[in-house]
Design a protein around this motif. Structure first.
Motif, short mmCIF file in Angstrom:
data_model
loop_
_atom_site.label_atom_id
_atom_site.label_comp_id
_atom_site.label_asym_id
_atom_site.label_seq_id
_atom_site.Cartn_x
_atom_site.Cartn_y
_atom_site.Cartn_z
N LYS A 35 27.01 14.60 -0.28
CA LYS A 35 27.93 12.93 -0.09
C LYS A 35 27.50 12.16 1.16
O LYS A 35 27.57 13.78 2.15
CB LYS A 35 29.02 13.64 -0.15
N LYS A 36 27.37 11.24 1.40
CA LYS A 36 27.51 10.37 2.95
C LYS A 36 28.96 10.41 2.78
O LYS A 36 29.58 9.17 1.70
CB LYS A 36 26.79 9.47 2.70
N GLU A 37 29.81 10.49 4.02
CA GLU A 37 31.62 10.19 5.16
C GLU A 37 31.94 8.87 4.86
O GLU A 37 33.06 8.28 4.16
CB GLU A 37 31.11 10.29 5.59
N ASN A 38 30.82 7.72 4.57
CA ASN A 38 30.79 6.49 5.19
C ASN A 38 30.28 5.65 4.54
O ASN A 38 29.87 4.02 3.80
CB ASN A 38 30.84 5.51 6.21
N CYS A 39 30.43 6.60 3.02
CA CYS A 39 30.00 6.05 1.70
C CYS A 39 30.67 5.54 0.18
O CYS A 39 31.63 7.02 -0.02
CB CYS A 39 28.37 6.15 1.36
N PHE A 40 31.40 4.18 -0.22
CA PHE A 40 32.45 4.32 -0.94
C PHE A 40 32.16 5.29 -2.21
O PHE A 40 32.78 5.35 -2.75
CB PHE A 40 33.04 2.51 -1.15
N TYR A 41 30.44 4.53 -2.56
CA TYR A 41 30.65 5.88 -3.93
C TYR A 41 30.78 7.17 -4.00
O TYR A 41 30.59 7.66 -5.12
CB TYR A 41 29.01 5.33 -4.40
N CYS A 42 30.52 7.25 -3.04
CA CYS A 42 30.73 8.83 -2.34
C CYS A 42 32.10 9.24 -2.14
O CYS A 42 32.85 10.64 -2.80
CB CYS A 42 29.68 9.44 -1.21
N THR A 43 32.75 8.48 -1.48
CA THR A 43 34.34 9.13 -1.28
C THR A 43 34.96 8.50 -1.82
O THR A 43 36.20 9.20 -2.64
CB THR A 43 34.83 8.78 0.29
N ASP A 78 24.63 11.08 -6.69
CA ASP A 78 24.32 11.47 -5.28
C ASP A 78 24.09 10.97 -4.73
O ASP A 78 23.83 9.92 -4.98
CB ASP A 78 23.83 12.72 -5.35
N HIS A 79 24.21 10.92 -3.46
CA HIS A 79 24.10 9.72 -2.46
C HIS A 79 21.61 9.81 -2.36
O HIS A 79 21.43 10.50 -1.35
CB HIS A 79 24.54 9.60 -1.43
N ARG A 80 21.45 8.84 -2.84
CA ARG A 80 20.53 8.41 -2.32
C ARG A 80 20.40 7.27 -2.16
O ARG A 80 21.18 6.02 -2.42
CB ARG A 80 19.20 8.59 -3.90
N SER A 136 24.40 1.70 0.53
CA SER A 136 23.15 1.73 0.00
C SER A 136 22.81 3.07 -0.76
O SER A 136 21.86 2.84 -1.66
CB SER A 136 22.27 2.16 1.63
N HIS A 137 23.73 3.30 -1.83
CA HIS A 137 23.91 4.44 -2.63
C HIS A 137 23.02 4.20 -3.40
O HIS A 137 23.51 2.88 -3.72
CB HIS A 137 25.20 4.96 -2.95
N PHE A 138 22.43 4.31 -4.40
CA PHE A 138 21.37 3.96 -5.11
C PHE A 138 22.53 3.43 -6.91
O PHE A 138 23.07 4.38 -6.92
CB PHE A 138 20.31 4.83 -6.23
ZN LIG Z 1 26.90 7.20 -1.50
#
Ligand SMILES: [Zn+2]
Length: 139
Positions: free
Chosen positions: A2-10, A48-50, A94-96
């Protein structure tokens, strides 16, 4: 990962401001886009963050696109679309993820790319819930 500054992750408020979760698939999550200028517009995001399609393994691509195909078929039917538009951008997020946008010959932006720059159409909570229920029950 997961990426911290990605809203699809958080899955923070930036995400919930834009879309509402419909359900999970094997390696992705389906969301109803809040702006329903194009009725039935959804987003399918990889779990997942790709950032690029080529960062998914062949098996992950296969699973992702199988879900995408199933969803598109359902959206085309229940929203009486003449064509489903698929869009993968990600300059800013950028999250796929893939935008799945049902288009109609007599609807907005037929023959040209769908846009976020024109009048947005928001629904009431009840209308969102009934649209989500319709999609879920058809999957
Ligand atoms: Zn993400």
């Amino acid at each position: 990962m997961k990426k911290e500054n990605c809203f699809y992750c958080t899955k923070n408020h930036e995400l919930s401001d834009l879309m509402i979760k419909i359900c999970d698939f094997e390696n992705s999550t389906l969301y109803l886009f809040k702006d329903q200028r194009y009725p039935g517009r959804c987003v399918l995001a990889f779990h997942d963050h790709r950032e690029e399609l080529f960062e998914l393994s062949e098996e992950e691509q296969k699973v992702f696109f199988k879900s995408l195909s199933e969803i598109a078929s359902v959206l085309k039917k229940i929203f009486h679309a003449d064509k489903i538009n698929y869009a993968i951008y990600g300059d800013l997020v950028s999250h796929f993820h893939v935008h799945i946008v049902p288009k109609k010959k007599d609807g907005p932006e037929w023959g040209i790319p769908f846009t976020d720059m024109k009048e947005k159409i928001y629904l009431t909570d009840e209308e969102y819930q009934s649209r989500i229920k319709l999609i879920k029950s058809s999957l």
